[in-house]
Design an enzyme around this catalytic site. Sequence first.
Site, mmCIF file in Angstrom:
data_model
loop_
_atom_site.group_PDB
_atom_site.id
_atom_site.type_symbol
_atom_site.label_atom_id
_atom_site.label_comp_id
_atom_site.label_asym_id
_atom_site.label_seq_id
_atom_site.Cartn_x
_atom_site.Cartn_y
_atom_site.Cartn_z
ATOM 1 N N HIS A 21 0.872 -1.180 0.000
ATOM 2 C CA HIS A 21 0.000 0.000 0.000
ATOM 3 C C HIS A 21 0.905 1.226 0.000
ATOM 4 O O HIS A 21 2.023 1.178 0.515
ATOM 5 C CB HIS A 21 -0.820 -0.056 1.292
ATOM 6 C CG HIS A 21 -1.885 0.983 1.419
ATOM 7 N ND1 HIS A 21 -1.622 2.278 1.794
ATOM 8 C CD2 HIS A 21 -3.229 0.924 1.246
ATOM 9 C CE1 HIS A 21 -2.742 2.955 1.864
ATOM 10 N NE2 HIS A 21 -3.747 2.167 1.525
ATOM 11 N N ASP A 27 3.571 -4.421 8.239
ATOM 12 C CA ASP A 27 2.322 -3.655 8.117
ATOM 13 C C ASP A 27 1.181 -4.665 8.222
ATOM 14 O O ASP A 27 0.896 -5.394 7.276
ATOM 15 C CB ASP A 27 2.324 -2.940 6.763
ATOM 16 C CG ASP A 27 0.982 -2.307 6.452
ATOM 17 O OD1 ASP A 27 0.064 -2.397 7.293
ATOM 18 O OD2 ASP A 27 0.842 -1.744 5.354
ATOM 19 N N GLN A 68 -4.100 -5.200 7.306
ATOM 20 C CA GLN A 68 -5.168 -6.062 6.780
ATOM 21 C C GLN A 68 -5.224 -7.426 7.468
ATOM 22 O O GLN A 68 -5.929 -8.318 7.010
ATOM 23 C CB GLN A 68 -4.965 -6.286 5.269
ATOM 24 C CG GLN A 68 -5.109 -5.043 4.427
ATOM 25 C CD GLN A 68 -6.534 -4.484 4.407
ATOM 26 O OE1 GLN A 68 -7.482 -5.149 4.830
ATOM 27 N NE2 GLN A 68 -6.679 -3.267 3.928
ATOM 28 N N LYS A 126 -9.908 -0.771 10.779
ATOM 29 C CA LYS A 126 -10.063 -1.927 9.892
ATOM 30 C C LYS A 126 -10.405 -3.192 10.676
ATOM 31 O O LYS A 126 -10.532 -4.265 10.110
ATOM 32 C CB LYS A 126 -8.787 -2.143 9.076
ATOM 33 C CG LYS A 126 -8.524 -1.019 8.076
ATOM 34 C CD LYS A 126 -7.353 -1.345 7.197
ATOM 35 C CE LYS A 126 -6.814 -0.138 6.454
ATOM 36 N NZ LYS A 126 -7.646 0.274 5.329
ATOM 37 N N CYS A 184 -4.629 2.561 -3.626
ATOM 38 C CA CYS A 184 -3.372 3.104 -3.077
ATOM 39 C C CYS A 184 -2.250 2.074 -3.218
ATOM 40 O O CYS A 184 -1.446 1.884 -2.296
ATOM 41 C CB CYS A 184 -3.524 3.535 -1.622
ATOM 42 S SG CYS A 184 -4.764 4.788 -1.389
#
Length: 425
Positions: free
Chosen positions: A139, A216, A219, A242, A383
């Site tokens: 991303h 990261d 998600q 999220k 993105c």
Amino acid sequence: MTPITRAEPIAAEEAAVPFDAAKVKACFPIFFDNALTRKLSYLDNAATSQKPLSVLQAMDNAVRSYCSPVHRGFYPIAEQSTQRYEQARQTLTDFISAKTSASIIFNASATDGINQIAKGFLLPRLSAGQNVWVTRMEHHANYLPWLFVCDKAGANLRIIELSDNGELDIDGAHGLFADNTAMIALSHTSNVLGTNNDVYALCKKAREHDIPILIDAAQAMVTHSLDVESLSCDFLVFSAHKMFGPTGIGLLYIAPHRLGDVQPLRLGGGMVDFTADTFAQTIWSEPPYCFEAGSPNLAGAIGFAAACEFVNAIGQHQAKQYISSLALQLYQALLDFDRVKLLTPLKHVSSGIISFYHDDIHAHDLAHIMGDAGVAVRAGHHCAQPLLAHFNVNSTVRASISVYNTPEDIVALITALRHAQTVFA
Ligand SMILES: Cc1ncc(COP(=O)(O)O)c(C=O)c1O
């Protein structure tokens, strides 16, 4: 599946054992709110998730019952807000199995955390000619900050490319663990492909070579239980919104051995023990406080902790299994469309993220038609322009599934897709 008949949301614990999709859905007031949202097939969960009643109530209670400054007051409700804020930090500490709550920094978002590490950790130690590795599937949040610091320092941004199967080509990333690698940063789960990367193996290897690594996990948190101690990453980030929590709050994990290596970027109230007329006299507060300048986000932290409790109550393993089953249903239905091309590898549908494009219909048109049919999906580059360029496409439709989705939502998407094909025939 039992039809949802209750308009009164219920406790997550009641819904989760065993997983009862109708009861889980009933935890989310938005699906009972008005005619538009009652019929909504919300399949944009990789962008942001809906909020269960437990999160809304915890936040409402914080603002209604003990709204007061955190870490700054000596009267009872101020002490209560400080205590609840620190309790929330402990909940997050436990959620990712961190050793110490000093490693748990509340900030604005995953984006904020990556910027903090790129500019406050890496930039001061990055030299010209060194390499910073990211992956093709990042991303922009986990791409641009590294591009920026490389540009500033004259370092090189290197990219772990994809194999044909949509997974990382680690063997093809020559020099990944070489001495001139200054940093590795990668996503646990791609927000476009849904691919889950083998972050445990990569962190282990990075640790063996003493290369700092950032994960990261934006998600990942609904479907994966992450244990930062056994992961042995240096840094990890994710956002509350999220994973059923509020917007405007995220978490940056800094491993204990790195806490002294990161310079605070945001300077202001609540983050120094002492300051005077010269910067040299300034003494930072202990972590995590030196990284949390400004008035802490009380309701955000309380909502974040309530979201962790909700995820725990559902169970990440159960969430993953349920989401997988719906994702597979969608994947298989999409295979029947000749003109639809899927980007998500079948092996990774358990993330619930399915990206596709249509040979004849622009993704934005598809998303509009789906939106008119009450199906919320995302269309665009997500993105992740370097990734879409790799596939030679400008935009895709992304359906992303969560615990409150139902087989009917999948049918609604497929029906809307069929309708779009008749409109554009
Ligand atoms: C993989 C990934 N990383 C980082 C981010 C940035 O998250 P936020 O916008 O909450 O900072 C996103 C958002 O979509 C994402 O999908």
